[in-house]
Design a protein around this motif. Structure first.
Motif, PDB file in Angstrom:
ATOM      1  N   LEU A   1       0.805  -1.222   0.000  1.00  0.00           N
ATOM      2  CA  LEU A   1       0.000   0.000   0.000  1.00  0.00           C
ATOM      3  C   LEU A   1       0.838   1.273   0.000  1.00  0.00           C
ATOM      4  CD1 LEU A   1      -2.546  -1.252   2.659  1.00  0.00           C
ATOM      5  CD2 LEU A   1      -3.135  -0.745   0.267  1.00  0.00           C
ATOM      6  N   LEU A   2       2.035   1.201   0.596  1.00  0.00           N
ATOM      7  CA  LEU A   2       2.815   2.416   0.816  1.00  0.00           C
ATOM      8  C   LEU A   2       4.225   2.371   0.251  1.00  0.00           C
ATOM      9  CD1 LEU A   2       1.829   2.920   4.578  1.00  0.00           C
ATOM     10  CD2 LEU A   2       0.966   4.237   2.627  1.00  0.00           C
ATOM     11  N   GLY A   3       4.653   1.245  -0.257  1.00  0.00           N
ATOM     12  CA  GLY A   3       6.017   1.092  -0.729  1.00  0.00           C
ATOM     13  C   GLY A   3       6.255   1.703  -2.100  1.00  0.00           C
ATOM     14  N   PRO A   4       7.486   1.583  -2.614  1.00  0.00           N
ATOM     15  CA  PRO A   4       7.841   2.230  -3.882  1.00  0.00           C
ATOM     16  C   PRO A   4       7.101   1.686  -5.092  1.00  0.00           C
ATOM     17  CG  PRO A   4       9.589   0.743  -3.154  1.00  0.00           C
ATOM     18  CD  PRO A   4       8.625   0.866  -2.014  1.00  0.00           C
ATOM     19  N   GLU A   5       6.566   0.469  -4.994  1.00  0.00           N
ATOM     20  CA  GLU A   5       5.846  -0.119  -6.124  1.00  0.00           C
ATOM     21  C   GLU A   5       4.353   0.193  -6.103  1.00  0.00           C
ATOM     22  OE1 GLU A   5       7.208  -4.147  -7.450  1.00  0.00           O
ATOM     23  OE2 GLU A   5       8.237  -4.131  -5.506  1.00  0.00           O
TER      24      GLU A   5
ATOM     25  N   ILE B   1       9.801  -0.955   5.325  1.00  0.00           N
ATOM     26  CA  ILE B   1       9.895  -1.023   3.864  1.00  0.00           C
ATOM     27  C   ILE B   1      11.207  -1.629   3.374  1.00  0.00           C
ATOM     28  CG2 ILE B   1       9.906   0.348   1.732  1.00  0.00           C
ATOM     29  CD1 ILE B   1       7.181   0.265   3.092  1.00  0.00           C
ATOM     30  N   ARG B   2      12.301  -1.297   4.033  1.00  0.00           N
ATOM     31  CA  ARG B   2      13.635  -1.604   3.497  1.00  0.00           C
ATOM     32  C   ARG B   2      13.838  -3.081   3.170  1.00  0.00           C
ATOM     33  NH1 ARG B   2      19.580  -0.174   6.202  1.00  0.00           N
ATOM     34  NH2 ARG B   2      20.789  -1.537   4.826  1.00  0.00           N
TER      35      ARG B   2
ATOM     36  N   GLU C   1      14.800  -7.102  -1.167  1.00  0.00           N
ATOM     37  CA  GLU C   1      14.560  -8.403  -1.794  1.00  0.00           C
ATOM     38  C   GLU C   1      13.967  -8.259  -3.183  1.00  0.00           C
ATOM     39  OE1 GLU C   1      13.370 -11.863   0.311  1.00  0.00           O
ATOM     40  OE2 GLU C   1      13.389 -10.832   2.246  1.00  0.00           O
ATOM     41  N   ARG C   2      13.243  -7.177  -3.402  1.00  0.00           N
ATOM     42  CA  ARG C   2      12.639  -6.961  -4.720  1.00  0.00           C
ATOM     43  C   ARG C   2      13.469  -6.006  -5.581  1.00  0.00           C
ATOM     44  NH1 ARG C   2       7.650  -8.833  -5.768  1.00  0.00           N
ATOM     45  NH2 ARG C   2       7.040  -7.068  -7.067  1.00  0.00           N
ATOM     46  N   GLU C   3      14.655  -5.649  -5.064  1.00  0.00           N
ATOM     47  CA  GLU C   3      15.595  -4.786  -5.790  1.00  0.00           C
ATOM     48  C   GLU C   3      14.948  -3.462  -6.175  1.00  0.00           C
ATOM     49  OE1 GLU C   3      17.125  -7.119  -9.022  1.00  0.00           O
ATOM     50  OE2 GLU C   3      18.395  -8.318  -7.699  1.00  0.00           O
TER      51      GLU C   3
END
Length: 354
Positions: free
Chosen positions: A154-158, A215-216, A221-223
């Motif tokens: 919901l809040l991450g870079p993706e 988040i980190r 893990e998802r680069e």
């Protein structure tokens, strides 16, 4: 009517003026005894000087209370306290412009290099424990717990561009398939509700701590970049965040995060969500934060310019008082969690051996 940004500037100006006026009337010092309790100050009523403090708006809640109590003892020291954010505070601190930097995260490598470049030497002092509180509107009856997978979805870079909660459903399913439930299973599918996010901006240590804690690991893990989605309403003012997340009965599906004190003080307007890191949903309370059972627990700090402390008896006495039993009692009054005895001993020993 003022916009939230205009209101932030007005409130910040009022707060700074109020603190400065109070500082002209108040400030004094007392030395801690061996037990950590305050004893009589060597300077007495003759203690004079200036103390300038800036940085974390989270730690500002504690520091302001300490300053007011310390200042009530003597009238001849002036002080300034402000809370623009941990990053902004460190910028001023490493430029030699302030005496103390309030911080809701440890100083970064880049900030250390900046201090070294300007010759600013300092000491890091833990003063309290906080639990980053993930919040939604008190009207939101559809969500009670989010896992780290949910927070990333919901809040991450993706999640950039997700305007509805259910827009994150596919990402949440992909995360669970890739990473399993070690960071808490996904609570997707989410409902078809507008996703309105108000949270700290990048200048805030609370932003940095959220990225580091929530988040980190998944981003690595998802680069992906270690950051949040950029498309939300950011603010350095926690009251603006509370206002944004409070929502309305017709628009309750908000999301954001703040320090525990701000969330707890506004529990009638915002709902503190439980967080699952893989061991089940845990709510933020003083007990779960102190034990680190709550997954988003963090330390709070003050950083003191040691050269300025050596040259300014008022500053030295102020930090003595801050670390005394009487000074640290304001941690609980500000709605944060006291250090455990071992951490407190380390903090006091570090200051005494400076």
């Amino acid at each position: 009517m003022l916009t939230p940004e205009e209101a932030h500037h007005v409130n910040s100006a009022r707060r700074q003026i109020g603190v400065l006026v109070a500082g002209l009337l108040l400030l004094a010092a007392c030395q801690p005894s061996a037990s950590g309790s305050p004893a009589a100050s060597a300077g007495g009523d003759e203690l004079t000087g200036d103390i300038e403090i800036s940085g974390s708006s989270t730690v500002e809640q504690i520091t302001s209370l300490v300053v007011e109590a310390f200042g009530a003892m003597h009238p001849n020291v002036t002080y300034f306290v402000d809370g623009p954010g941990t990053g902004d505070g460190f910028a001023l601190f490493c430029n030699g412009e302030i005496d103390v930097s309030d911080a809701s995260r440890p100083i970064s490598d880049e900030e250390i290099a900046n201090c070294e470049a300007t010759g600013v030497e300092y000491i890091e002092l833990k003063v309290a424990i906080d639990g980053l509180s993930v919040i939604t509107s008190a009207f939101n009856n559809d969500v009670s717990c989010l896992s780290f997978l949910d927070l990333y979805a919901l809040l991450g870079p993706e999640s950039q561009g997700f305007e509805m909660w259910d827009a994150a459903n596919d990402l949440a399913a992909e995360l669970e398939a890739q990473l399993g439930t070690g960071r808490g299973g996904s609570h997707a599918p989410y409902g078809a509700f507008p996703l309105d996010v108000t949270a700290p901006g990048e200048e805030s240590g609370t932003f940095d701590s959220f990225v580091e804690l929530a988040i980190r690991g998944i981003a690595d893990e998802r680069e992906q970049e270690r950051t949040t989605r950029p498309d939300y309403t950011p603010s350095a003012d926690d009251n603006v965040i509370i206002e944004g997340v409070a929502g309305t009965q017709n628009a309750p599906h908000t999301l954001g995060w703040v320090g525990f004190a701000f969330a707890d003080e506004n529990a009638d307007r915002v709902k503190l969500l439980e967080v699952d890191k893989g061991d089940g949903c845990v709510g933020a309370t003083p007990d779960t934060i102190a034990s680190a059972e709550y997954p988003l627990s963090r330390f709070l700090y003050i950083y003191v310019n040691t050269a300025r402390a050596a040259a300014n008896p008022a500053l030295e006495a102020f930090v003595d008082y801050y670390l005394s039993d009487e000074g640290l009692a304001f941690v609980a009054e500000a709605d944060y969690v006291a250090l455990d005895p071992a951490d407190l001993e380390v903090t006091r020993a570090a200051w005494e051996s400076r």
